[in-house]
Design a protein around this motif. Structure first.
Motif, PDB file in Angstrom:
ATOM      1  N   THR A  13       6.024   6.752   4.280  1.00  0.00           N
ATOM      2  CA  THR A  13       5.301   7.691   4.907  1.00  0.00           C
ATOM      3  C   THR A  13       5.092   9.390   5.349  1.00  0.00           C
ATOM      4  O   THR A  13       4.444   9.554   5.356  1.00  0.00           O
ATOM      5  CB  THR A  13       5.904   6.629   6.596  1.00  0.00           C
ATOM      6  OG1 THR A  13       6.386   5.977   6.527  1.00  0.00           O
ATOM      7  CG2 THR A  13       5.248   7.714   7.471  1.00  0.00           C
ATOM      8  N   ALA A  14       6.438   9.383   4.294  1.00  0.00           N
ATOM      9  CA  ALA A  14       6.636  11.204   4.947  1.00  0.00           C
ATOM     10  C   ALA A  14       5.692  11.278   3.241  1.00  0.00           C
ATOM     11  O   ALA A  14       5.154  12.271   3.854  1.00  0.00           O
ATOM     12  CB  ALA A  14       7.995  11.590   4.701  1.00  0.00           C
ATOM     13  N   ALA A  36      -4.433   7.469  -3.614  1.00  0.00           N
ATOM     14  CA  ALA A  36      -4.552   5.111  -3.512  1.00  0.00           C
ATOM     15  C   ALA A  36      -3.355   5.177  -3.797  1.00  0.00           C
ATOM     16  O   ALA A  36      -2.812   4.411  -2.987  1.00  0.00           O
ATOM     17  CB  ALA A  36      -5.754   5.242  -4.455  1.00  0.00           C
ATOM     18  N   GLN A  37      -2.429   5.234  -5.247  1.00  0.00           N
ATOM     19  CA  GLN A  37      -1.453   4.586  -5.259  1.00  0.00           C
ATOM     20  C   GLN A  37      -0.127   5.003  -3.600  1.00  0.00           C
ATOM     21  O   GLN A  37       0.316   3.815  -4.127  1.00  0.00           O
ATOM     22  CB  GLN A  37      -0.771   5.231  -5.816  1.00  0.00           C
ATOM     23  CG  GLN A  37      -0.639   4.835  -7.785  1.00  0.00           C
ATOM     24  CD  GLN A  37      -0.682   5.410  -9.111  1.00  0.00           C
ATOM     25  OE1 GLN A  37      -0.603   6.378  -8.846  1.00  0.00           O
ATOM     26  NE2 GLN A  37      -0.775   5.260  -9.887  1.00  0.00           N
ATOM     27  N   LEU A  38      -0.051   6.235  -3.641  1.00  0.00           N
ATOM     28  CA  LEU A  38       0.699   6.363  -2.504  1.00  0.00           C
ATOM     29  C   LEU A  38       0.448   5.757  -0.879  1.00  0.00           C
ATOM     30  O   LEU A  38       1.246   5.304  -0.412  1.00  0.00           O
ATOM     31  CB  LEU A  38       0.508   7.908  -2.251  1.00  0.00           C
ATOM     32  CG  LEU A  38       1.489   9.210  -2.749  1.00  0.00           C
ATOM     33  CD1 LEU A  38       1.178  10.487  -2.601  1.00  0.00           C
ATOM     34  CD2 LEU A  38       2.870   8.646  -2.861  1.00  0.00           C
ATOM     35  N   PHE A  39      -1.145   5.591  -0.757  1.00  0.00           N
ATOM     36  CA  PHE A  39      -1.463   5.181   0.593  1.00  0.00           C
ATOM     37  C   PHE A  39      -1.564   3.347   0.499  1.00  0.00           C
ATOM     38  O   PHE A  39      -1.161   2.412   1.317  1.00  0.00           O
ATOM     39  CB  PHE A  39      -2.902   5.216   0.728  1.00  0.00           C
ATOM     40  CG  PHE A  39      -3.340   4.386   2.146  1.00  0.00           C
ATOM     41  CD1 PHE A  39      -2.956   4.956   3.353  1.00  0.00           C
ATOM     42  CD2 PHE A  39      -4.346   3.150   1.747  1.00  0.00           C
ATOM     43  CE1 PHE A  39      -3.644   4.164   4.631  1.00  0.00           C
ATOM     44  CE2 PHE A  39      -4.462   2.443   2.847  1.00  0.00           C
ATOM     45  CZ  PHE A  39      -4.202   3.194   4.209  1.00  0.00           C
ATOM     46  N   GLU A  40      -1.355   3.001  -1.138  1.00  0.00           N
ATOM     47  CA  GLU A  40      -1.114   1.607  -1.248  1.00  0.00           C
ATOM     48  C   GLU A  40       0.647   1.263  -0.562  1.00  0.00           C
ATOM     49  O   GLU A  40       0.991  -0.097  -0.547  1.00  0.00           O
ATOM     50  CB  GLU A  40      -1.486   1.270  -2.583  1.00  0.00           C
ATOM     51  CG  GLU A  40      -1.250  -0.497  -2.701  1.00  0.00           C
ATOM     52  CD  GLU A  40      -0.120  -0.979  -3.019  1.00  0.00           C
ATOM     53  OE1 GLU A  40       0.087  -1.888  -3.105  1.00  0.00           O
ATOM     54  OE2 GLU A  40       0.305  -0.524  -4.262  1.00  0.00           O
ATOM     55  N   ARG A  41       1.245   2.180  -1.563  1.00  0.00           N
ATOM     56  CA  ARG A  41       2.662   1.152  -1.491  1.00  0.00           C
ATOM     57  C   ARG A  41       3.103   2.015  -0.048  1.00  0.00           C
ATOM     58  O   ARG A  41       3.978   0.809   0.189  1.00  0.00           O
ATOM     59  CB  ARG A  41       3.789   2.921  -2.125  1.00  0.00           C
ATOM     60  CG  ARG A  41       4.774   2.347  -1.600  1.00  0.00           C
ATOM     61  CD  ARG A  41       6.491   3.706  -2.743  1.00  0.00           C
ATOM     62  NE  ARG A  41       7.364   4.044  -2.630  1.00  0.00           N
ATOM     63  CZ  ARG A  41       8.082   3.295  -3.039  1.00  0.00           C
ATOM     64  NH1 ARG A  41       7.825   1.616  -2.909  1.00  0.00           N
ATOM     65  NH2 ARG A  41       9.813   3.171  -2.397  1.00  0.00           N
ATOM     66  N   PHE A  42       2.637   2.769   0.624  1.00  0.00           N
ATOM     67  CA  PHE A  42       2.910   2.726   1.786  1.00  0.00           C
ATOM     68  C   PHE A  42       2.593   1.755   2.960  1.00  0.00           C
ATOM     69  O   PHE A  42       2.695   1.315   4.052  1.00  0.00           O
ATOM     70  CB  PHE A  42       2.450   3.929   3.162  1.00  0.00           C
ATOM     71  CG  PHE A  42       1.805   3.950   4.264  1.00  0.00           C
ATOM     72  CD1 PHE A  42       3.581   4.038   5.004  1.00  0.00           C
ATOM     73  CD2 PHE A  42       0.541   3.978   4.563  1.00  0.00           C
ATOM     74  CE1 PHE A  42       2.767   4.305   7.009  1.00  0.00           C
ATOM     75  CE2 PHE A  42       0.647   4.033   5.796  1.00  0.00           C
ATOM     76  CZ  PHE A  42       1.630   4.132   7.033  1.00  0.00           C
ATOM     77  N   GLN A  46       4.685  -1.012   4.886  1.00  0.00           N
ATOM     78  CA  GLN A  46       5.007  -1.055   6.969  1.00  0.00           C
ATOM     79  C   GLN A  46       4.434  -2.387   6.408  1.00  0.00           C
ATOM     80  O   GLN A  46       5.138  -3.137   7.607  1.00  0.00           O
ATOM     81  CB  GLN A  46       3.400  -0.667   6.788  1.00  0.00           C
ATOM     82  CG  GLN A  46       3.183  -0.344   8.474  1.00  0.00           C
ATOM     83  CD  GLN A  46       2.244   0.524   8.809  1.00  0.00           C
ATOM     84  OE1 GLN A  46       0.598   0.061   8.573  1.00  0.00           O
ATOM     85  NE2 GLN A  46       1.321   1.366   9.947  1.00  0.00           N
ATOM     86  N   ASP A  47       4.114  -3.318   6.048  1.00  0.00           N
ATOM     87  CA  ASP A  47       3.621  -4.742   6.520  1.00  0.00           C
ATOM     88  C   ASP A  47       4.796  -5.183   6.066  1.00  0.00           C
ATOM     89  O   ASP A  47       4.865  -6.415   6.674  1.00  0.00           O
ATOM     90  CB  ASP A  47       2.431  -5.262   5.103  1.00  0.00           C
ATOM     91  CG  ASP A  47       1.011  -4.943   5.374  1.00  0.00           C
ATOM     92  OD1 ASP A  47       1.054  -4.503   6.813  1.00  0.00           O
ATOM     93  OD2 ASP A  47       0.430  -4.779   3.963  1.00  0.00           O
TER      94      ASP A  47
END
Length: 56
Positions: A13-14, A36-42, A46-47
């Motif tokens: 998240t950070a 895109a990679q950071l958002f996908e990992r986040f 999260q899920d």
């Protein structure tokens, strides 16, 4: 004992928020390759974290 999933989720998240604050394409929802990679990992973390909370 620290919760590893929670720690990874908070770090993702950070990292995502830090990137988002400096990347104009990501701010416009047109993710750059790194964003895109950071958002996908986040999103995956999260899920996983939310699923675990629901199982409790």
């Amino acid at each position: 004992m620290p919760d590893d999933l929670h720690a990874r989720y908070m770090q993702a998240t950070a990292t995502w928020r830090t990137h988002l604050n400096t990347c104009r394409p990501c701010q416009d929802n047109q993710y750059c390759p790194a964003g895109a990679q950071l958002f996908e990992r986040f999103g995956r973390l999260q899920d996983a974290y939310n699923q675990r909370l629901r199982r409790r």
